[in-house]
Design an enzyme around this catalytic site. Structure first.
Site, PDB file in Angstrom:
ATOM      1  N   ASP A  56     -32.269   8.124 -30.718  1.00  0.00           N
ATOM      2  CA  ASP A  56     -31.214   9.225 -31.028  1.00  0.00           C
ATOM      3  C   ASP A  56     -29.979   8.522 -31.579  1.00  0.00           C
ATOM      4  OD1 ASP A  56     -30.589  11.663 -31.382  1.00  0.00           O
ATOM      5  OD2 ASP A  56     -30.736  12.228 -29.151  1.00  0.00           O
ATOM      6  N   ASP A  57     -29.731   9.080 -32.695  1.00  0.00           N
ATOM      7  CA  ASP A  57     -28.356   8.785 -33.436  1.00  0.00           C
ATOM      8  C   ASP A  57     -28.099   7.327 -33.803  1.00  0.00           C
ATOM      9  OD1 ASP A  57     -27.852  11.411 -32.968  1.00  0.00           O
ATOM     10  OD2 ASP A  57     -25.488  11.119 -31.964  1.00  0.00           O
ATOM     11  N   CYS A  67     -30.006  16.355 -35.242  1.00  0.00           N
ATOM     12  CA  CYS A  67     -31.321  16.138 -34.303  1.00  0.00           C
ATOM     13  C   CYS A  67     -32.422  17.078 -34.726  1.00  0.00           C
ATOM     14  CB  CYS A  67     -30.780  15.969 -33.047  1.00  0.00           C
ATOM     15  SG  CYS A  67     -29.590  14.854 -32.465  1.00  0.00           S
ATOM     16  N   HIS A  90     -36.960  18.149 -30.834  1.00  0.00           N
ATOM     17  CA  HIS A  90     -35.750  18.273 -30.276  1.00  0.00           C
ATOM     18  C   HIS A  90     -36.109  19.528 -29.236  1.00  0.00           C
ATOM     19  CE1 HIS A  90     -31.903  20.473 -29.575  1.00  0.00           C
ATOM     20  NE2 HIS A  90     -31.017  19.203 -30.177  1.00  0.00           N
ATOM     21  N   ASP A 109     -33.251   8.986 -35.783  1.00  0.00           N
ATOM     22  CA  ASP A 109     -33.312  10.307 -36.330  1.00  0.00           C
ATOM     23  C   ASP A 109     -32.126  10.551 -37.552  1.00  0.00           C
ATOM     24  OD1 ASP A 109     -31.273  10.504 -34.510  1.00  0.00           O
ATOM     25  OD2 ASP A 109     -32.075  12.558 -33.557  1.00  0.00           O
ATOM     26  N   HIS A 110     -31.173   9.947 -37.464  1.00  0.00           N
ATOM     27  CA  HIS A 110     -30.246   9.996 -38.362  1.00  0.00           C
ATOM     28  C   HIS A 110     -29.188   8.937 -37.809  1.00  0.00           C
ATOM     29  CE1 HIS A 110     -28.156  12.043 -35.262  1.00  0.00           C
ATOM     30  NE2 HIS A 110     -29.154  13.115 -35.338  1.00  0.00           N
TER      31      HIS A 110
END
Length: 579
Positions: free
Chosen positions: A45-46, A84, A138, A335-336
């Protein structure tokens, strides 16, 4: 050529999992038994590519780096939206946000867009046991309040019990009180339940590998989603020792770019909800964040990343210990991205390179690494071992997107690969808006002699017969542009600019990353019809990456680049299908 059925999938010998599409081929006539590989999908995540294996040796990620040395690593991979829920829905269905109709976290694609087949669902339908630990889909309405069970998973996904403390006052302050902070180094033993979400996720996933090793009857598709380095930066406090604050620099471009359209601005409202940020009285909407706290936030992100990396090491150790490495395809991605003060911004919520670019790597037995290779570090290695050797021989600069993961995995694993989606695909359950990267992976491995040339010739002959989209001749680039987007409720930043609801979207920012440029247009958007008005332009951005890789100087409005802007604008409007 006849339609391919499931019985047409054959192995290419030990460890060879590429898809034999024609049962009449030589490989098909040999009558080899089907040997399906396991698949391990790791989503972080992130996670931006500020990692040792991506050229940032100051960030301590030895386990990711070691995995990268046994993988094909994509240096220019991009998420389709820097949020997300939309990003995960996009790449797990291999559809872009305009198809999933998800730009926020308030709808479920199966009800609002179409009954799209997901990656784990497809593997489940092809005989796999599919299991999920942590943040994969998510949570909430975005995945039907069930993490898309039972469509995607053989059994209910594992969600750690300590996740409920994410927005609670569990962070110790210097005054002895507890706060809901961004910066949250903790004594794990004193936390609620005496543990943390990612520790629980890792333990549960390792236990699954242990139990399955003694009675595996079907291949597995295992998805593990780590919550860190997503905010809050809550991690075991000892990880701070690896990053002395005196050694933490500011972002190289920490100031607001003078030519940035106001509609493009990300006011990082989620940070402002936290007690420690509230106490700073940072001005709305541009800040800036006090410089000392900028260093603290960067320190917290790095420490959270290293903490996550150590848990990844435990997972990879279990994969090796229980004998799965030789028969498991592994993909790791973020995810980004996440802004760490670049352009005076924090969080994601933008179309900048730092928000859309992600780490992406594929590890494939006997293709990216030789038989007997270990994916985990030797026991003697430590998190701060600066003498470790990192392998960088399989690094691809090909433009890649997260929607490419689905067709890449199916091509590598030997299950039916989704066809390219038609223009309107909401009634098509099984298709892809991405492109397989398998040709890049196999070609690069052959070029570095990880595949014997006689085997490579077999692959090439099979895949050049027109039975698949894999391009074995072109491994420098698979596409000429990568596309992302982000919605806004207004031109001027407001409290919901980062995460506006679908009904409040007035503007959509479409961005295109090419080999040399990033071009972005912010255009009118009708939330009722879900259509964009390309004649209603609220802002443009153009960055020359050869001389401005930080995207600090927007030259879109300079007259000398008018023709270039016109050309790029036309390509952007045509979209991903035409580049």
């Amino acid at each position: 050529m006849r339609t391919v059925g499931r019985s047409d999938r054959k192995s290419m010998g030990p460890g060879r999992f590429l898809y034999v599409r024609d049962a009449g081929s030589d490989a098909g006539r040999r009558g080899q038994s089907i040997q399906k590989p396991n698949v391990l999908l790791i989503i972080v995540d992130d996670l931006r590519p500020t990692l040792g294996s991506y050229g940032y040796p100051g960030v301590i990620t030895p386990n990711i780096d070691h995995l990268a040395g046994n993988s094909v690593l994509f240096t220019r991979a991009y998420a389709q939206q820097a949020l997300c829920g939309p990003s995960r829905t996009s790449f797990l269905t291999s559809r872009r946000p305009d198809t999933t109709r998800l730009y926020d976290v308030h709808s479920y694609w199966r009800k609002s867009a179409g009954n799209f087949t997901t990656i784990p669902q497809h593997f489940k339908e092809n005989g796999y046991t599919t299991v999920s630990f942590g943040k994969v889909f998510h949570p909430g309405i975005v995945s039907g309040h069930t993490e898309d069970y039972p469509y995607s998973w053989t059994r209910p996904p594992y969600i750690p019990s300590t996740l409920k403390y994410k927005m609670k006052k569990v962070c110790p302050g210097t005054d002895g009180k507890l706060y809901m902070n961004i910066m949250c180094p903790v004594d794990v033993a004193k936390q609620p339940e005496g543990t943390l979400p990612d520790i629980q996720v890792t333990q549960a996933a390792v236990q699954f590998l242990k139990e399955t090793s003694t009675n595996q009857t079907k291949p597995f598709f295992l998805a593990v989603g780590f919550y860190k380095p997503h905010i809050p930066f809550k991690f075991p406090k000892e990880y701070l020792d690896l990053y002395p604050l005196s050694m933490i620099d500011l972002a190289p471009d920490p100031d607001l770019p003078p030519r940035l359209p106001s509609v493009a601005w990300n006011p990082w409202a989620d940070l402002r909800e936290r007690d420690d940020i509230k106490a700073l009285n940072v001005s709305w909407p541009y800040g800036p964040m006090p410089r000392q706290y900028q260093r603290l936030l960067r320190q917290g992100y790095y420490a959270s990343t290293t903490y996550m990396d150590s848990l990844l090491g435990q997972l990879l150790t279990a994969l090796d210990r229980y004998g799965y490495t030789k028969n498991t395809i592994l993909v790791l991605c973020g995810d980004h991205g996440w802004s760490l003060g670049e352009h005076q911004e924090w969080s994601k919520y933008s179309n900048y390179e730092v928000a859309t670019r992600v780490p992406l790597m594929f590890s494939v037995p006997n293709i990216t690494h030789k038989p007997g290779a270990r994916l985990s570090l030797p026991q003697s290695s430590t998190n701060n071992d600066s003498s470790r050797k990192i392998l960088y021989n399989l690094r691809s600069d090909a433009l890649a997107e997260l929607v490419d993961i689905f067709p890449t995995l199916t091509d590598l694993a030997g299950v039916d690969t989704p066809p390219l989606c038609p223009l309107q695909s909401n009634k098509v359950d099984f298709c892809t808006e991405g492109k397989s990267l398998a040709g890049v992976i196999v070609n690069m491995s052959a070029a570095h002699s990880l595949i014997k040339m006689k085997d490579f010739a077999t692959y090439k002959n099979m895949f050049h017969s027109g039975r698949t989209s894999v391009d074995f001749d072109n491994f420098a680039s698979t596409k000429t542009a990568a596309f992302s987007q982000y919605p806004r409720p207004s031109v001027i930043p407001q409290i919901d600019s980062d995460q506006c609801k679908l009904q409040d979207i007035k503007i959509m920012g479409y961005t295109m990353r090419t080999d040399q440029y990033r071009y972005t247009e912010w255009v009118g958007f009708n939330a009722s019809s879900l259509t964009s008005n390309w004649t209603q332009v609220y802002g443009r951005e153009l960055y020359f990456h050869l001389i401005d890789d930080r995207e600090d100087r927007n030259v879109a409005n300079e007259k000398r680049y008018a023709n270039l802007v016109s050309t790029l604008s036309e390509k952007l409007r045509k979209g991903w299908r035409y580049v």
